[in-house]
Scaffold this active site. Structure first.
Site, PDB file in Angstrom:
ATOM      1  N   GLY A   1     -19.916  41.369  16.566  1.00 19.08           N
ATOM      2  CA  GLY A   1     -19.977  42.833  16.714  1.00 19.08           C
ATOM      3  C   GLY A   1     -21.417  43.246  17.002  1.00 19.08           C
ATOM      4  N   ALA A   2     -22.162  42.318  17.654  1.00 18.74           N
ATOM      5  CA  ALA A   2     -23.607  42.504  17.823  1.00 18.74           C
ATOM      6  C   ALA A   2     -23.972  43.636  18.771  1.00 18.74           C
ATOM      7  CB  ALA A   2     -24.213  41.203  18.329  1.00 18.74           C
TER       8      ALA A   2
ATOM      9  N   ASP B   1     -19.812  46.792   0.817  1.00 18.15           N
ATOM     10  CA  ASP B   1     -19.644  48.234   0.841  1.00 18.15           C
ATOM     11  C   ASP B   1     -21.064  48.761   0.630  1.00 18.15           C
ATOM     12  OD1 ASP B   1     -19.445  50.925  -0.018  1.00 18.15           O
ATOM     13  OD2 ASP B   1     -17.339  50.604  -0.496  1.00 18.15           O
ATOM     14  N   HIS B   2     -21.701  49.196   1.708  1.00 17.37           N
ATOM     15  CA  HIS B   2     -23.150  49.435   1.597  1.00 17.37           C
ATOM     16  C   HIS B   2     -23.480  50.577   0.638  1.00 17.37           C
ATOM     17  CE1 HIS B   2     -22.441  52.607   4.603  1.00 17.37           C
ATOM     18  NE2 HIS B   2     -23.622  53.096   4.318  1.00 17.37           N
TER      19      HIS B   2
ATOM     20  N   LEU C   1     -23.185  49.575  14.061  1.00 17.43           N
ATOM     21  CA  LEU C   1     -23.712  49.083  12.788  1.00 17.43           C
ATOM     22  C   LEU C   1     -24.854  48.097  13.019  1.00 17.43           C
ATOM     23  CD1 LEU C   1     -23.512  48.722   9.704  1.00 17.43           C
ATOM     24  CD2 LEU C   1     -21.874  46.914  10.109  1.00 17.43           C
TER      25      LEU C   1
ATOM     26  N   ASP D   1     -11.939  54.725   6.665  1.00 14.77           N
ATOM     27  CA  ASP D   1     -13.381  54.647   6.874  1.00 14.77           C
ATOM     28  C   ASP D   1     -14.177  54.979   5.603  1.00 14.77           C
ATOM     29  OD1 ASP D   1     -15.571  54.184   8.670  1.00 14.77           O
ATOM     30  OD2 ASP D   1     -15.972  56.338   8.640  1.00 14.77           O
TER      31      ASP D   1
ATOM     32  N   LYS E   1     -16.598  46.704   5.347  1.00 18.42           N
ATOM     33  CA  LYS E   1     -15.482  47.580   5.020  1.00 18.42           C
ATOM     34  C   LYS E   1     -15.007  48.234   6.306  1.00 18.42           C
ATOM     35  CE  LYS E   1     -16.297  51.369   5.541  1.00 18.42           C
ATOM     36  NZ  LYS E   1     -16.635  52.185   6.770  1.00 18.42           N
TER      37      LYS E   1
ATOM     38  N   GLU F   1     -20.691  64.504   6.213  1.00 18.44           N
ATOM     39  CA  GLU F   1     -21.587  64.072   7.291  1.00 18.44           C
ATOM     40  C   GLU F   1     -21.624  65.146   8.364  1.00 18.44           C
ATOM     41  OE1 GLU F   1     -21.626  59.610   8.092  1.00 18.44           O
ATOM     42  OE2 GLU F   1     -19.512  60.112   8.012  1.00 18.44           O
TER      43      GLU F   1
ATOM     44  N   HIS G   1     -15.966  53.519   0.193  1.00 21.70           N
ATOM     45  CA  HIS G   1     -17.134  54.186  -0.413  1.00 21.70           C
ATOM     46  C   HIS G   1     -16.716  55.140  -1.545  1.00 21.70           C
ATOM     47  CE1 HIS G   1     -19.150  52.420   2.880  1.00 21.70           C
ATOM     48  NE2 HIS G   1     -19.018  53.385   3.760  1.00 21.70           N
TER      49      HIS G   1
ATOM     50  N   ARG H   1     -18.294  40.724  22.831  1.00 20.99           N
ATOM     51  CA  ARG H   1     -17.720  40.548  24.170  1.00 20.99           C
ATOM     52  C   ARG H   1     -18.697  40.987  25.258  1.00 20.99           C
ATOM     53  NH1 ARG H   1     -12.561  44.285  23.562  1.00 20.99           N
ATOM     54  NH2 ARG H   1     -14.331  45.659  23.134  1.00 20.99           N
TER      55      ARG H   1
END
Ligand code: NDP
Ligand code: BG6
Length: 500
Positions: free
Chosen positions: A23-24, A186-187, A28, A244, A157, A225, A249, A57
């Site tokens: 997922g680079a 879970d940050h 995130l 999400d 998560k 947010e 969280h 990808r």
């Protein structure tokens, strides 16, 4: 006033490692993970011997990828960025193709030789949850975990998609990894202020005796947010607000507020207490979901003086999307401590401002001796954990306004984290360091994840499989506090939102 001079030392990571991030190309990785790793590097908290491979990808070569990530790292000293980025590589990867993983393995082995890291591999899944199981299988089947000194895996998560997929992902992970090498992240648990909830509750003796249904009227948790979905529609439009934010969280915050004191401050004992809270959540029966929840989706509105688009007009979102971007819920915890006490949970995107707060509302005085003497009502005490921004803990109470007559005013006693001279570390720096050290304290256990899904899966099914779902998703203007139905909801209970 905070006394200075007590240093909280951070130990560097000594063991060499190779980190492979799936997922680079994503939000995130570019906004949080790699900037956090850079900061650790800059402060000499990482081993001398390490390398990072980004996999996704999208097509990049090493140099393009370094430029791409470099633009997200805020640092004036370009030399130090250059040194960090030299350790960063990219490998275009097809998650369904085992040969793609075998080719990735060759790159890993070659870098392990160059950087003399030994075979210490960390796989980080920074991808939408539907991809996790496929990636784990491919990692295992391509032999990436074989003959290593150790291999760990970090899973973002939401862990799984619902109860069944979470159980299935756990089974697949256990085919290739030991439970102690699985880090379910879970940050929020890495945030300094979130960790302080446990300290506040269990390192002070004066709050615990009143931390129960006899003294507390209700609890509110708001995670608001002002940002919208941004470029994350690929993930978000299928996930929605419950997956999400709530299943992870918010429910984690709730567990820290509601749990019993663990006998020791160790990962397994803390997890046990959290699991007990999750087991005590009163299930919301399908027919009662509308009475306990409000869902919403943002339409165009104004935030900070700028007109922002409706959710359905965001890049990559379907014009007919019914994905909720706002939810509020009233839930109960069926145990002795919390019987009958409502917990109001609320979160949304494109709300008025960014604020995460837990407020504990105490009961009003049982009898007012001031009746007839003062005209204003006596407000109940409120204890507020302001988790971000302007991190603080404060308590409101009543005082007499100086003067010859009898008048009250509520005042706030405030502790601000700004009073510390040390900066508050980024959550991702803490979670990455702990993972590199193998410390499971702030990571989520398998049982906890599955039980949390047991609670939320029927709600998600109601939203996604219910025929009348559209009627339950209210529009709200960006820049507001969500649908007015959410304010009405809490008003009907004779209460109001603390954050407004
Ligand atoms: P993104 O939408 O940015 O997706 C990450 C990457 O996954 C993309 O760059 C893309 O890479 C690939 N991808 C996206 N959608 C699909 C799809 N439908 N099929 C296949 N590949 C896809 O998500 P985030 O980076 O924001 O989130 C990833 C995970 O991290 C989520 O689980 C999220 O909950 C979690 N997370 C995110 C945070 C954030 O602030 N963004 C914070 C905390 C957790 P490519 O096309 O190149 O393969
Ligand atoms: C992530 C969610 O887990 O948390 C995002 O996927 C959200 O949608 C983010 O924006 C919020 O994190 P923070 O640390 O900015 O509150």
């Amino acid at each position: 006033m905070v006394k200075q001079g007590i240093q909280c030392r951070i130990d560097p990571v000594c063991e060499p490692f190779g980190l492979i991030i799936y997922g680079a190309s994503g939000d995130l990785t570019k906004k949080k993970l790699l900037p956090a790793l850079f900061n650790l590097y800059k402060h000499n908290l990482l081993s001398e011997k390490f390398f990072i491979i980004g996999a996704a990808r999208s097509s990049f070569n090493d140099s393009d990828y370094r430029n791409f990530i470099g633009s997200y790292i805020a640092e004036e000293n370009r030399d130090i960025i250059k040194h960090f980025l030299k350790r960063l590589y990219y490998k275009s990867t097809d998650y369904n193709d085992i040969n793609s993983f075998k080719s990735l393995k060759r790159k890993i082995v070659s870098l392990e030789r160059s950087y003399r890291t030994g075979k210490r591999r960390i796989f980080y899944l920074a991808v939408p949850p539907l991809l996790c199981e496929t990636i784990v299988s491919s990692i295992g089947e391509a032999g990436l975990t074989l003959s290593t000194d150790w291999s760990k895996i970090v899973v973002e998560k939401p862990f799984g998609w619902d109860l069944n997929s979470a159980c299935s992902l756990n089974r697949t992970l256990h085919r290739f990894f030991h439970e102690e090498d699985i880090f379910r992240i879970d940050h929020y648990l890495g945030k300094e202020t979130v960790q302080d909830i446990l300290l506040f509750r269990f390192a002070n003796s004066i709050f615990e005796p009143i931390w129960n249904r006899n003294h507390i009227d209700h609890v509110q948790i708001t995670v608001s947010e002002s940002i919208g979905v941004g470029e994350r529609a690929g993930y978000y439009d299928r996930a929605g607000i419950i997956r999400d934010m709530f299943q992870n969280h918010i429910i984690q915050l709730l567990s820290l507020i509601a749990m019993e004191p663990p006998p020791t401050f160790t990962p397994s004992r803390i997890r046990e207490e959290k699991v007990k809270v999750f087991r005590s959540l009163r299930p919301i029966e399908k027919k009662h979901i509308p009475e306990h929840t409000v869902f919403g989706q943002y339409v165009s509105g104004e935030i900070d003086g700028k007109i922002v688009p409706a959710y359905r007009d965001e890049k990559g979102v379907s014009k007919s999307s019914n994905t909720p971007t706002f939810a509020m819920m009233k839930i109960y915890i069926d145990n002795w401590r919390w019987q009958g006490i409502p917990f109001y949970l609320r979160s949304g995107k494109r709300l008025k401002k960014r604020v995460t707060e837990v407020s504990v509302h105490f009961k009003t005085v049982p009898h007012s001796i001031f009746k007839g003497v003062v005209s204003n009502e006596i407000k109940p005490n409120v204890l507020v954990f302001r988790l971000q921004p302007d991190e603080s803990i404060n308590l409101t109470f009543q005082t007499k306004i100086p003067g010859t007559s009898m008048c009250f005013r509520d005042v706030t006693m405030n502790f601000s984290y700004r009073d510390y001279s040390e900066p508050i570390p980024e959550a991702y720096e803490r979670v990455l360091l702990d993972c590199l050290r193998g410390d499971q304290m702030i990571f989520v256990g398998q049982e906890g994840v599955e039980i949390a899904w047991e609670f939320f899966t029927p709600i998600i099914d109601f939203l996604e499989k219910g025929k009348k779902v559209v009627f339950h998703i209210h529009n709200y203007k960006a820049g507001t506090w969500g649908p007015w139905e959410s304010d009405e909801f809490i008003k009907k209970d004779g209460r109001q939102w603390w954050v407004k």
